[in-house]
Write an enzyme that holds these catalytic residues in place. Structure first.
Site, PDB file in Angstrom:
ATOM      1  N   ARG A  46      14.711   7.579  27.187  1.00  0.00           N
ATOM      2  CA  ARG A  46      16.081   7.873  27.660  1.00  0.00           C
ATOM      3  C   ARG A  46      16.019   8.128  29.149  1.00  0.00           C
ATOM      4  O   ARG A  46      15.701   9.205  29.599  1.00  0.00           O
ATOM      5  CB  ARG A  46      16.615   9.113  26.936  1.00  0.00           C
ATOM      6  CG  ARG A  46      18.007   9.568  27.395  1.00  0.00           C
ATOM      7  CD  ARG A  46      18.463  10.767  26.586  1.00  0.00           C
ATOM      8  NE  ARG A  46      19.786  11.242  26.993  1.00  0.00           N
ATOM      9  CZ  ARG A  46      19.981  12.137  27.976  1.00  0.00           C
ATOM     10  NH1 ARG A  46      18.948  12.661  28.646  1.00  0.00           N
ATOM     11  NH2 ARG A  46      21.210  12.526  28.294  1.00  0.00           N
ATOM     12  N   SER A 117      24.977   8.503  17.737  1.00  0.00           N
ATOM     13  CA  SER A 117      25.362   9.924  17.861  1.00  0.00           C
ATOM     14  C   SER A 117      26.736  10.113  17.242  1.00  0.00           C
ATOM     15  O   SER A 117      27.640   9.333  17.528  1.00  0.00           O
ATOM     16  CB  SER A 117      25.496  10.327  19.331  1.00  0.00           C
ATOM     17  OG  SER A 117      24.427   9.887  20.073  1.00  0.00           O
ATOM     18  N   LYS A 146      21.159  17.808  28.715  1.00  0.00           N
ATOM     19  CA  LYS A 146      22.215  16.785  28.831  1.00  0.00           C
ATOM     20  C   LYS A 146      23.442  17.476  29.396  1.00  0.00           C
ATOM     21  O   LYS A 146      23.879  18.514  28.860  1.00  0.00           O
ATOM     22  CB  LYS A 146      22.503  16.217  27.433  1.00  0.00           C
ATOM     23  CG  LYS A 146      23.589  15.179  27.350  1.00  0.00           C
ATOM     24  CD  LYS A 146      23.634  14.564  25.951  1.00  0.00           C
ATOM     25  CE  LYS A 146      24.986  13.933  25.663  1.00  0.00           C
ATOM     26  NZ  LYS A 146      25.313  12.825  26.560  1.00  0.00           N
TER      27      LYS A 146
HETATM   28  N1  LIG Z   1      20.334  10.150  22.959  1.00  0.00           N
HETATM   29  C1  LIG Z   1      20.585  10.720  21.759  1.00  0.00           C
HETATM   30  N2  LIG Z   1      19.651  10.636  20.767  1.00  0.00           N
HETATM   31  C2  LIG Z   1      19.919  11.224  19.577  1.00  0.00           C
HETATM   32  C3  LIG Z   1      18.888  11.134  18.470  1.00  0.00           C
HETATM   33  F1  LIG Z   1      19.517  10.915  17.301  1.00  0.00           F
HETATM   34  F2  LIG Z   1      18.050  10.140  18.724  1.00  0.00           F
HETATM   35  F3  LIG Z   1      18.218  12.289  18.400  1.00  0.00           F
HETATM   36  N3  LIG Z   1      21.075  11.872  19.302  1.00  0.00           N
HETATM   37  C4  LIG Z   1      22.023  11.973  20.277  1.00  0.00           C
HETATM   38  C5  LIG Z   1      21.786  11.399  21.519  1.00  0.00           C
HETATM   39  C6  LIG Z   1      22.870  11.480  22.590  1.00  0.00           C
HETATM   40  O1  LIG Z   1      23.324  10.165  22.773  1.00  0.00           O
HETATM   41  P1  LIG Z   1      24.642   9.942  23.643  1.00  0.00           P
HETATM   42  O2  LIG Z   1      25.746  10.746  23.056  1.00  0.00           O
HETATM   43  O3  LIG Z   1      24.863   8.503  23.806  1.00  0.00           O
HETATM   44  O4  LIG Z   1      24.248  10.598  25.040  1.00  0.00           O
HETATM   45  P2  LIG Z   1      23.046  10.107  25.997  1.00  0.00           P
HETATM   46  O5  LIG Z   1      23.140   8.612  26.087  1.00  0.00           O
HETATM   47  O6  LIG Z   1      23.326  10.811  27.282  1.00  0.00           O
HETATM   48  O7  LIG Z   1      21.761  10.533  25.346  1.00  0.00           O
END
Ligand SMILES: Nc1nc(C(F)(F)F)ncc1COP(=O)(O)OP(=O)(O)O
Ligand SMILES: [Mg+2]
Length: 220
Positions: A46, A117, A146
């Site tokens: 990420r 998510s 975040k």
């Molecule tokens: N990256 C993530 N991975 C998970 C996981 F399930 F893998 F644990 N859950 C939630 C997120 C959050 O995803 P998102 O809402 O798109 O925000 P960002 O792109 O900033 O991460």
């Protein structure tokens, strides 16, 4: 759905490490190697936030981390960037409600792993209909990792989903540490997802081992 069945996805979600270059003050390669030694079961690249890598540098780091995961038979998931995931033939992608539409992503990635998510029951139903292999629920606890998070949900969210017969694999995310990880499993999560609890730990391998112990204690 992905090439993995639900049972296998549940196992993979046990200890799900998420990291990019902005999450660690040490070489991300070293941090990932130590986290794998400590027992993570899934990895998500990420690359986000201030100072995040872009272009060739982002691809280069992705390929380095992907090789480390491949050598350890840990599936490599890419966050948000479906093009990158396809370019390097990652094992899957994770998208949120603000990212590329999940149904279109499923079309593009075929039987790779798709994580979505979700924060509400209706988002969960849509995600399942769109082909999610797992749901990321959170933030369970307050998190520093975040900026633009939704409201803190607590483990009740996971409990509610299970009481409403959502049987899709679920991983909790947001502020999870070895002192609260077991509550996520007791509430019905199949695993926990962490960023700083591992990436910012003094001793990455030890922190990972402690988290794994907490989760393994509860995984039924
Ligand atoms: N990256 C993530 N991975 C998970 C996981 F399930 F893998 F644990 N859950 C939630 C997120 C959050 O995803 P998102 O809402 O798109 O925000 P960002 O792109 O900033 O991460
Ligand atoms: Mg996203």
């Amino acid at each position: 759905m992905s090439e993995f069945d639900s049972k296998r996805i549940e196992e993979l979600l046990t200890l799900y490490f998420i990291m990019g270059s902005t999450n660690c003050d040490r070489d991300p390669v070293y941090v990932l190697e130590q986290a794998i030694e400590g027992g993570i079961t899934l990895f998500q690249y990420r690359e986000k936030g201030r100072g995040a890598l872009e272009g060739k540098q982002k691809v280069k780091l992705a390929e380095k981390l992907q090789k480390i995961c491949k050598d350890a038979s840990i599936p490599f998931i890419v966050n948000d960037d479906v093009d990158l995931a396809l370019t390097i033939d990652a094992d899957g992608v994770h998208v949120g409600q603000e990212d590329e539409c999940a149904r279109a992503v499923r079309e593009r990635i075929g039987n790779k792993i798709l994580g979505i998510s979700t924060h509400t029951l209706s988002e969960a139903h849509h995600a399942i209909a769109d082909g999610a292999d797992y749901l990321g629920l959170g933030p369970i606890y307050p998190t520093q990792s975040k900026e633009d998070t939704e409201k803190v949900q607590g483990t009740e969210l996971i409990q509610n989903f299970r009481e409403l017969n959502i049987t899709t694999p679920i991983v909790g995310i947001g502020g999870i540490t070895s002192s609260n990880a077991n509550k996520v499993i007791q509430a019905g999560g199949n695993g926990v997802s962490v960023i700083s609890a591992i990436a910012a730990a003094e001793n990455v391998k030890q922190a990972t081992e402690q988290l794994k112990k907490q989760v393994d204690k509860n995984v039924v």
